[in-house]
Design a protein around this motif. Structure first.
Motif, mmCIF file in Angstrom:
data_model
loop_
_atom_site.group_PDB
_atom_site.id
_atom_site.type_symbol
_atom_site.label_atom_id
_atom_site.label_comp_id
_atom_site.label_asym_id
_atom_site.label_seq_id
_atom_site.Cartn_x
_atom_site.Cartn_y
_atom_site.Cartn_z
ATOM 1 N N ARG A 132 -3.675 59.445 44.196
ATOM 2 C CA ARG A 132 -2.637 58.727 44.953
ATOM 3 C C ARG A 132 -2.247 57.439 44.223
ATOM 4 N N ARG A 133 -3.232 56.679 43.750
ATOM 5 C CA ARG A 133 -2.933 55.437 43.026
ATOM 6 C C ARG A 133 -2.120 55.698 41.768
ATOM 7 N N PHE A 134 -2.512 56.746 41.027
ATOM 8 C CA PHE A 134 -1.775 57.062 39.811
ATOM 9 C C PHE A 134 -0.343 57.484 40.132
ATOM 10 N N THR A 135 -0.179 58.345 41.125
ATOM 11 C CA THR A 135 1.148 58.835 41.477
ATOM 12 C C THR A 135 2.055 57.690 41.912
ATOM 13 N N LEU A 136 1.536 56.784 42.705
ATOM 14 C CA LEU A 136 2.329 55.625 43.125
ATOM 15 C C LEU A 136 2.688 54.742 41.932
ATOM 16 N N PHE A 137 1.729 54.496 41.049
ATOM 17 C CA PHE A 137 1.968 53.694 39.850
ATOM 18 C C PHE A 137 3.038 54.344 38.976
ATOM 19 N N ASP A 138 2.858 55.627 38.688
ATOM 20 C CA ASP A 138 3.767 56.333 37.792
ATOM 21 C C ASP A 138 5.182 56.428 38.372
ATOM 22 N N THR A 139 5.270 56.744 39.644
ATOM 23 C CA THR A 139 6.577 56.961 40.259
ATOM 24 C C THR A 139 7.319 55.668 40.550
ATOM 25 N N PHE A 140 6.634 54.722 41.169
ATOM 26 C CA PHE A 140 7.336 53.535 41.640
ATOM 27 C C PHE A 140 7.263 52.342 40.685
ATOM 28 N N PHE A 141 6.170 52.179 39.956
ATOM 29 C CA PHE A 141 6.082 51.035 39.037
ATOM 30 C C PHE A 141 6.665 51.394 37.674
ATOM 31 N N LEU A 142 6.215 52.486 37.105
ATOM 32 C CA LEU A 142 6.626 52.825 35.746
ATOM 33 C C LEU A 142 8.033 53.426 35.687
ATOM 34 N N LYS A 143 8.301 54.402 36.537
ATOM 35 C CA LYS A 143 9.605 55.076 36.498
ATOM 36 C C LYS A 143 10.627 54.437 37.434
ATOM 37 N N LYS A 144 10.185 53.511 38.249
ATOM 38 C CA LYS A 144 11.045 52.736 39.154
ATOM 39 C C LYS A 144 11.947 53.625 40.032
ATOM 40 N N LYS A 145 11.356 54.671 40.582
ATOM 41 C CA LYS A 145 12.131 55.588 41.420
ATOM 42 C C LYS A 145 12.404 55.036 42.815
ATOM 43 N N TRP A 146 12.033 53.815 43.077
ATOM 44 C CA TRP A 146 12.342 53.170 44.352
ATOM 45 C C TRP A 146 13.716 52.514 44.310
ATOM 46 N N VAL A 147 14.248 52.292 43.122
ATOM 47 C CA VAL A 147 15.492 51.540 42.971
ATOM 48 C C VAL A 147 16.692 52.275 43.589
ATOM 49 N N SER A 148 16.869 53.541 43.253
ATOM 50 C CA SER A 148 18.038 54.277 43.766
ATOM 51 C C SER A 148 18.091 54.328 45.288
ATOM 52 N N PRO A 149 17.000 54.700 45.984
ATOM 53 C CA PRO A 149 17.081 54.706 47.448
ATOM 54 C C PRO A 149 17.348 53.316 48.029
#
Length: 176
Positions: free
Chosen positions: A15-32
């Motif tokens: 879970r920690r890795f997935t959150l890091f990779d998706t939201f911190f590294l790939k910044k997939k929170w920006v579009s929504p």
């Protein structure tokens, strides 16, 4: 120097890795979030012109869409992450792979199924991130190995020192 990490992955590490990779590294929170802000802006604009016919209704619809779709996106993400964790049987933790690091290269053995070992050269690695309870070793932008703390035959400091000494400084990052 030769270090071995027998990776036992559990749901928390995944879970920690997935959150890091998706939201911190790939910044997939920006579009929504941008989507939401645009709809909230137009919704506020409609409420500002409340004296116009149907502006309250349109403002409410824009508000619901602007909050609802991003909420659905994040909910779907967290449910998928939970389902993947369940599917892989990570609740209690399980052996996933073994990583051997030395001066010349990194060798990764799959502990879940019989397949050929992966041999990685230091120069070809994409990046390494040190976070609170793990090191994320990226072989490529979309292919990483999680090295949780305390699962190596050396200290986390020694492991990080070996990794950072063999990779270019712009590829080594710390988020402590």
């Amino acid at each position: 120097m030769h270090y071995t990490v027998h990776v036992q992955l559990n749901a928390k590490s995944f879970r920690r890795f997935t959150l890091f990779d998706t939201f911190f590294l790939k910044k997939k929170w920006v579009s929504p979030c941008v989507f939401s802000l645009i709809f909230l802006f137009f919704s506020a604009l409609c409420f500002f012109f409340i004296h116009r016919e149907q502006s309250a209704l349109l403002g409410t619809v824009l508000l619901i869409v602007g909050l609802g779709l991003p909420a659905a996106y994040f909910l779907q993400f967290f449910l998928q992450m939970h389902d993947q964790s369940k599917r892989f049987g990570l609740k209690k933790g399980r052996p996933v792979y073994t990583v051997e690091l030395d001066e010349q290269h990194i060798v990764v053995h799959n502990d879940m199924k019989k397949e050929r070992s992966l041999d990685l050269k230091w120069k070809k690695l994409f990046a390494a991130w040190r976070v609170k309870d793990a090191i994320y070793l990226y072989a490529a932008p979309h292919h990483a190995f999680i090295l949780p703390s305390g699962q190596s035959d050396c200290t986390d400091e020694e492991l990080w020192k070996l990794i950072s000494s063999h990779m270019a400084p712009d590829k080594v990052h710390s988020k402590l």
